[in-house]
Scaffold this motif. Sequence first.
Motif, PDB file in Angstrom:
ATOM      1  N   ASP A  82       0.955  -1.090  -0.082  1.00 34.75           N
ATOM      2  CA  ASP A  82       0.014  -0.128  -0.119  1.00 34.75           C
ATOM      3  C   ASP A  82       0.630   1.303   0.019  1.00 34.75           C
ATOM      4  OD1 ASP A  82      -2.291  -1.614  -0.109  1.00 34.75           O
ATOM      5  OD2 ASP A  82      -2.636  -1.231   2.143  1.00 34.75           O
ATOM      6  N   ASP A  83       1.998   1.087   0.898  1.00 38.17           N
ATOM      7  CA  ASP A  83       3.039   2.459   0.730  1.00 38.17           C
ATOM      8  C   ASP A  83       3.360   2.496  -0.685  1.00 38.17           C
ATOM      9  OD1 ASP A  83       2.744   2.348   3.732  1.00 38.17           O
ATOM     10  OD2 ASP A  83       4.615   1.417   3.870  1.00 38.17           O
ATOM     11  N   ILE A  84       3.844   1.546  -1.487  1.00 37.55           N
ATOM     12  CA  ILE A  84       4.319   1.856  -2.686  1.00 37.55           C
ATOM     13  C   ILE A  84       3.182   2.392  -3.681  1.00 37.55           C
ATOM     14  CG2 ILE A  84       5.164   0.462  -4.573  1.00 37.55           C
ATOM     15  CD1 ILE A  84       7.416   1.083  -2.561  1.00 37.55           C
ATOM     16  N   GLU A  85       2.268   1.683  -3.456  1.00 33.58           N
ATOM     17  CA  GLU A  85       0.957   2.087  -4.344  1.00 33.58           C
ATOM     18  C   GLU A  85       0.584   3.661  -4.111  1.00 33.58           C
ATOM     19  OE1 GLU A  85      -0.002   0.127  -6.575  1.00 33.58           O
ATOM     20  OE2 GLU A  85      -1.409   1.766  -7.386  1.00 33.58           O
ATOM     21  N   GLY A  86       0.613   4.253  -2.962  1.00 31.69           N
ATOM     22  CA  GLY A  86       0.393   5.356  -2.689  1.00 31.69           C
ATOM     23  C   GLY A  86       1.469   6.563  -2.772  1.00 31.69           C
ATOM     24  N   PHE A  87       2.504   6.010  -2.109  1.00 25.88           N
ATOM     25  CA  PHE A  87       3.786   6.908  -2.195  1.00 25.88           C
ATOM     26  C   PHE A  87       4.420   7.013  -3.435  1.00 25.88           C
ATOM     27  CE2 PHE A  87       8.392   6.345  -1.642  1.00 25.88           C
ATOM     28  CZ  PHE A  87       8.648   7.734  -1.402  1.00 25.88           C
ATOM     29  N   TYR A  88       4.805   5.713  -4.038  1.00 23.23           N
ATOM     30  CA  TYR A  88       5.553   5.698  -5.333  1.00 23.23           C
ATOM     31  C   TYR A  88       5.001   5.819  -6.337  1.00 23.23           C
ATOM     32  CZ  TYR A  88       8.951   4.018  -8.735  1.00 23.23           C
ATOM     33  OH  TYR A  88       9.552   3.801 -10.066  1.00 23.23           O
ATOM     34  N   TYR A  89       3.891   4.873  -6.665  1.00 28.46           N
ATOM     35  CA  TYR A  89       2.989   5.053  -7.902  1.00 28.46           C
ATOM     36  C   TYR A  89       2.036   6.358  -8.053  1.00 28.46           C
ATOM     37  CZ  TYR A  89       4.750   0.528  -9.444  1.00 28.46           C
ATOM     38  OH  TYR A  89       5.674  -0.535  -9.708  1.00 28.46           O
ATOM     39  N   VAL A 315      18.219   2.769 -33.174  1.00 28.56           N
ATOM     40  CA  VAL A 315      18.589   1.528 -32.059  1.00 28.56           C
ATOM     41  C   VAL A 315      17.826   1.854 -30.894  1.00 28.56           C
ATOM     42  CG1 VAL A 315      20.038  -0.015 -31.002  1.00 28.56           C
ATOM     43  CG2 VAL A 315      20.410   0.537 -33.210  1.00 28.56           C
ATOM     44  N   MET A 316      16.992   1.656 -30.734  1.00 25.92           N
ATOM     45  CA  MET A 316      15.991   2.427 -29.329  1.00 25.92           C
ATOM     46  C   MET A 316      15.793   1.403 -28.270  1.00 25.92           C
ATOM     47  SD  MET A 316      12.637   4.548 -29.832  1.00 25.92           S
ATOM     48  CE  MET A 316      11.566   3.244 -29.162  1.00 25.92           C
ATOM     49  N   LEU A 317      16.655   1.674 -27.126  1.00 26.33           N
ATOM     50  CA  LEU A 317      16.363   0.874 -25.915  1.00 26.33           C
ATOM     51  C   LEU A 317      15.465   1.602 -24.937  1.00 26.33           C
ATOM     52  CD1 LEU A 317      17.263  -1.122 -24.027  1.00 26.33           C
ATOM     53  CD2 LEU A 317      19.399   0.079 -23.192  1.00 26.33           C
ATOM     54  N   ALA A 318      14.480   1.343 -24.572  1.00 26.60           N
ATOM     55  CA  ALA A 318      13.501   1.867 -23.848  1.00 26.60           C
ATOM     56  C   ALA A 318      13.167   0.872 -22.496  1.00 26.60           C
ATOM     57  CB  ALA A 318      12.133   1.736 -24.346  1.00 26.60           C
ATOM     58  N   VAL A 319      13.807   1.432 -21.232  1.00 24.78           N
ATOM     59  CA  VAL A 319      13.787   0.538 -20.104  1.00 24.78           C
ATOM     60  C   VAL A 319      12.533   0.784 -19.646  1.00 24.78           C
ATOM     61  CG1 VAL A 319      15.049   0.113 -18.024  1.00 24.78           C
ATOM     62  CG2 VAL A 319      16.347   1.102 -19.967  1.00 24.78           C
ATOM     63  N   PRO A 320      12.029  -0.536 -19.178  1.00 18.67           N
ATOM     64  CA  PRO A 320      10.684  -0.516 -18.512  1.00 18.67           C
ATOM     65  C   PRO A 320      10.865   0.229 -17.216  1.00 18.67           C
ATOM     66  CG  PRO A 320      11.122  -2.698 -19.043  1.00 18.67           C
ATOM     67  CD  PRO A 320      12.493  -2.058 -19.344  1.00 18.67           C
ATOM     68  N   SER A 321       9.798   1.126 -16.877  1.00 18.22           N
ATOM     69  CA  SER A 321       9.490   2.065 -15.951  1.00 18.22           C
ATOM     70  C   SER A 321       8.344   2.227 -15.389  1.00 18.22           C
ATOM     71  CB  SER A 321      10.304   3.205 -16.283  1.00 18.22           C
ATOM     72  OG  SER A 321      10.351   4.309 -15.203  1.00 18.22           O
ATOM     73  N   ARG A 322       8.044   2.276 -14.139  1.00 12.85           N
ATOM     74  CA  ARG A 322       6.858   2.668 -13.270  1.00 12.85           C
ATOM     75  C   ARG A 322       5.369   2.225 -14.092  1.00 12.85           C
ATOM     76  NH1 ARG A 322       9.362   8.725 -13.131  1.00 12.85           N
ATOM     77  NH2 ARG A 322      11.084   8.333 -12.256  1.00 12.85           N
ATOM     78  N   ALA A 323       5.572   0.800 -14.600  1.00 10.21           N
ATOM     79  CA  ALA A 323       4.437   0.295 -15.259  1.00 10.21           C
ATOM     80  C   ALA A 323       3.121   0.409 -14.648  1.00 10.21           C
ATOM     81  CB  ALA A 323       4.892  -1.010 -15.564  1.00 10.21           C
ATOM     82  N   ASN A 324       2.964   0.424 -13.154  1.00  5.75           N
ATOM     83  CA  ASN A 324       1.894   0.583 -12.737  1.00  5.75           C
ATOM     84  C   ASN A 324       0.981   2.000 -13.019  1.00  5.75           C
ATOM     85  OD1 ASN A 324       2.488  -1.876 -11.744  1.00  5.75           O
ATOM     86  ND2 ASN A 324       1.805  -1.337  -9.690  1.00  5.75           N
ATOM     87  N   VAL A 325       1.677   2.937 -13.230  1.00  9.39           N
ATOM     88  CA  VAL A 325       0.901   4.224 -13.608  1.00  9.39           C
ATOM     89  C   VAL A 325       0.278   4.217 -14.793  1.00  9.39           C
ATOM     90  CG1 VAL A 325       1.454   6.554 -13.593  1.00  9.39           C
ATOM     91  CG2 VAL A 325       2.842   5.249 -12.198  1.00  9.39           C
ATOM     92  N   PRO A 326      -0.701   4.439 -15.165  1.00 12.97           N
ATOM     93  CA  PRO A 326      -1.727   4.376 -16.245  1.00 12.97           C
ATOM     94  C   PRO A 326      -1.060   5.224 -17.582  1.00 12.97           C
ATOM     95  CG  PRO A 326      -3.082   4.992 -14.450  1.00 12.97           C
ATOM     96  CD  PRO A 326      -1.827   4.813 -13.928  1.00 12.97           C
ATOM     97  N   GLN A 327      -0.379   6.227 -17.344  1.00 16.04           N
ATOM     98  CA  GLN A 327       0.190   6.988 -18.420  1.00 16.04           C
ATOM     99  C   GLN A 327       1.356   6.504 -18.975  1.00 16.04           C
ATOM    100  OE1 GLN A 327      -1.250   9.358 -19.592  1.00 16.04           O
ATOM    101  NE2 GLN A 327      -2.595  10.187 -18.232  1.00 16.04           N
ATOM    102  N   TYR A 328       2.131   5.530 -18.220  1.00 11.27           N
ATOM    103  CA  TYR A 328       3.217   4.750 -18.729  1.00 11.27           C
ATOM    104  C   TYR A 328       2.692   3.447 -19.395  1.00 11.27           C
ATOM    105  CZ  TYR A 328       6.338   7.529 -15.852  1.00 11.27           C
ATOM    106  OH  TYR A 328       7.083   8.528 -15.250  1.00 11.27           O
ATOM    107  N   GLN A 329       1.446   2.842 -19.098  1.00 11.28           N
ATOM    108  CA  GLN A 329       0.962   1.688 -19.726  1.00 11.28           C
ATOM    109  C   GLN A 329       0.345   2.316 -21.143  1.00 11.28           C
ATOM    110  OE1 GLN A 329      -2.129   0.626 -16.860  1.00 11.28           O
ATOM    111  NE2 GLN A 329      -0.792  -0.217 -15.523  1.00 11.28           N
TER     112      GLN A 329
END
Length: 735
Positions: A82-89, A315-329
């Motif tokens: 829950d902390d990660i959900e509210g604080f980080y994402y 050559v495009m390297l895109a590193v997965p990041s913050r995948a729980n945030v809707p805008q990133y999806q």
Amino acid sequence: MSKTIIISNRLPLQLKIHDNTIETVPSVGGLATGMKSVHSQSDSLWIGWSGLTEEEFNLDLKTQVNAALKKHQCVGVPLTEDDIEGFYYGFSNNTLWPLFHYFMEYTEFEKSTWETYKMVNQKFADVVLQHIEDGDTVWVHDYQLLLLPDLIRKKKPDTSIGFFLHIPFPSYEVFRTIPCREDLLKGMLGADLIGFHTYDYERHFLSAVQRILGHEINFNNIHLDNRMVKVDSFPMGIDYDKFHNAAKTHDQKSNKEQTEIQQEINKHLKEGSNQAKLILSIDRLDYTKGIANRLRAFEYFLDKYPQFKGKARLVMLAVPSRANVPQYQKLKNEIDQLVGRINGKFAEVSWTPIWYFYRSMPFENLIDLYTSSEVALLTPIRDGMNLVAKEYIASRVDKKGVLILSEMTGASNEMGEALIINPNNFEEIADTLKFALEMPEEEQIKRNNALQKRLKRYNVEKWASDFFEALEATKNDTKKYILKKINSTLREEIANKYKASSKKILFLDYDGTMVPFEKLPENAKPTQRVFDTLDTLHQQPDTKVIIITGRDRDTIQKWFGHKDYTLITEHGAWLKENGKDWELMERVDNKWFESICPILESFTDRTPGSLVEEKRYSLAWHFRNVDPDLGKKRSTELKTTIQQLIANHNLEILEGDKVLEIKVSGVSKGKSASKMLLDTTYDFIFAIGDDWTDEHMFKELPREAHTVKVGIKKTVAQYYVDDIDQVYQLLSAFK
Ligand SMILES: O=P(O)(O)OC[C@H]1O[C@H](O[C@H]2O[C@H](CO)[C@@H](O)[C@H](O)[C@H]2O)[C@H](O)[C@@H](O)[C@@H]1O
Ligand SMILES: O=c1ccn([C@@H]2O[C@H](COP(=O)(O)OP(=O)(O)O)[C@@H](O)[C@H]2O)c(=O)[nH]1
């Protein structure tokens, strides 16, 4: 021995559970990669989140977790899902991140995630407080921990605390939209030194502090009641040698020793019949990085310059990041589709225009990509710094390669030899790509030489040591102030001298000393506390109490006329004592009002919030309620406009706290205070005041006088007190 404590949301390593054992992987992102070099070279402790939530491991694994962290001199902050959900994402990456990068349409403010953010900052503080010892230096990093400096300061007031923001600080107009803006600023101001990557971010922050919290700012120092906070820019560097040396060894590797990626690059791109130049981009998959724009610009480039089909490849390297945030999806879907569409549109049997990797790569592979690519194309819409740009240049041992860099990155400020583009201008990006792909080698070498020299000199180590030196200097300034600050011992000492003396005189300034400033000067009326304190002092034997103020005679008469204290007004023009009527202390007139008043009024008309105060013998132009920048600008303009008139009428301008006062030359609090000492010999002289006009008094009173400044500002006074409450604490000791 004292140590440095580094605190950031992410530790330099992330823990993962595999087959019931703990594995460590290096963290991605500029903060972790950059600070890792600082951490490995110093005896520091790093506090942050391990990457595992409390729910993810049981008691059996706890020992393994702690051991893995300890091995790297790290300490974990226990965070739940829950902390990660509210604080980080939530609050960090769905509110602060988009807001600070000017993506206001993505910024969501939710009370619940704000509450979690506060609670998690407190959890970080609790862990820090368990590990901190006297003399330790604390360095807090980034937007996830904006409240932390103040939380530590509250519990450990003497700790040396630095804060560094790795992302942009937005302009005041954007920052002001967030409801909790005051709390965020106050949290940051718990630090002694606040660092940003660029001067622009620094000035945006100072402007927000001035407008939202109303603090006085002198150059890059913020005056709080009891401390000074220094703000400065420190553009973060990279571990130049690490990249440069790795690239050197890379070039010397035999075919067999090469990584798989390198072998692929050689087979498909460099050695076949169909050789294509490589255009590299590396970033976390983040909407701030301008990845979609880059793809569209690349498509536009191939349409505009078809001669590069088969000859250049992105050559495009895109590193997965913050995948729980809707805008990133959403962004991930958009990028997948764009890559598919562009490859579908242009691909030939032996050539696909885009090689797209959605994963993170180990260091050796990054070096493969950096050293094999003729061009790096980095097009963020906003980016605090962008270390990839620096790493690409540092890895070019042959000094060849062209960097195309967005002007919206912090790095572009220092990398003027790169080809700087506007990430929204496809025409410019397409033309610049062509120019880069065709750039003669001598020019590439010339540009990179200059860039490399700077990166080598101002590397991450120098960046960190500059920051620490500035922190140390700020702390020393504060120490000087603490030495002059009236603590309980000094208060008792001064009070004892007062009690032991036989003839005492006290000069007390009024506004900012006895009462706080109000928006309208007439509202700063004396409170019961003022009367009680003055009455008590006045009743002491052999004590002369003088209110000495810039205020006009009529107001002071209305407020204090019924009392027996001695009153000096208008900076020393008028005196009232021993129950007698007011008398002039200086020969003054006000005939000059008619030439100055219209000018002040015209300034008031075009400066919203300002006002003219007409006293008997002086005119004051107040700009306390004016926008701070406009107020400063107009007051300078006003001084220049009336300069000649001032000289003609033998007047002078006094600069008080957000007020310019025009009065007859030679009248000052200093002069009038000295006059009060002429007829009687006092063995205890005391003066207290808060602003520039009181400095005259501090300067002109005899050396043995006890002079006290209210608030931490430049002064000739002997002592400081923090605020009005401490003024009363001191005065009440005199009985
Ligand atoms: O921790 P994450 O959420 O996975 O994100 C990674 C990091 O991204 C940001 O990096 C910033 O710092 C870099 C170094 O100063 C700078 O070059 C870049 O422009 C910034 O975006 C973020 O600030 C970090 O906190 C994250 O760890
Ligand atoms: O697969 C990857 C791709 C990138 N990076 C590193 O991630 C950092 C990205 O930092 P930058 O400042 O460019 O952007 P940020 O991601 O911090 O916003 C750089 O040090 C890269 O070397 C990494 O460790 N693994």
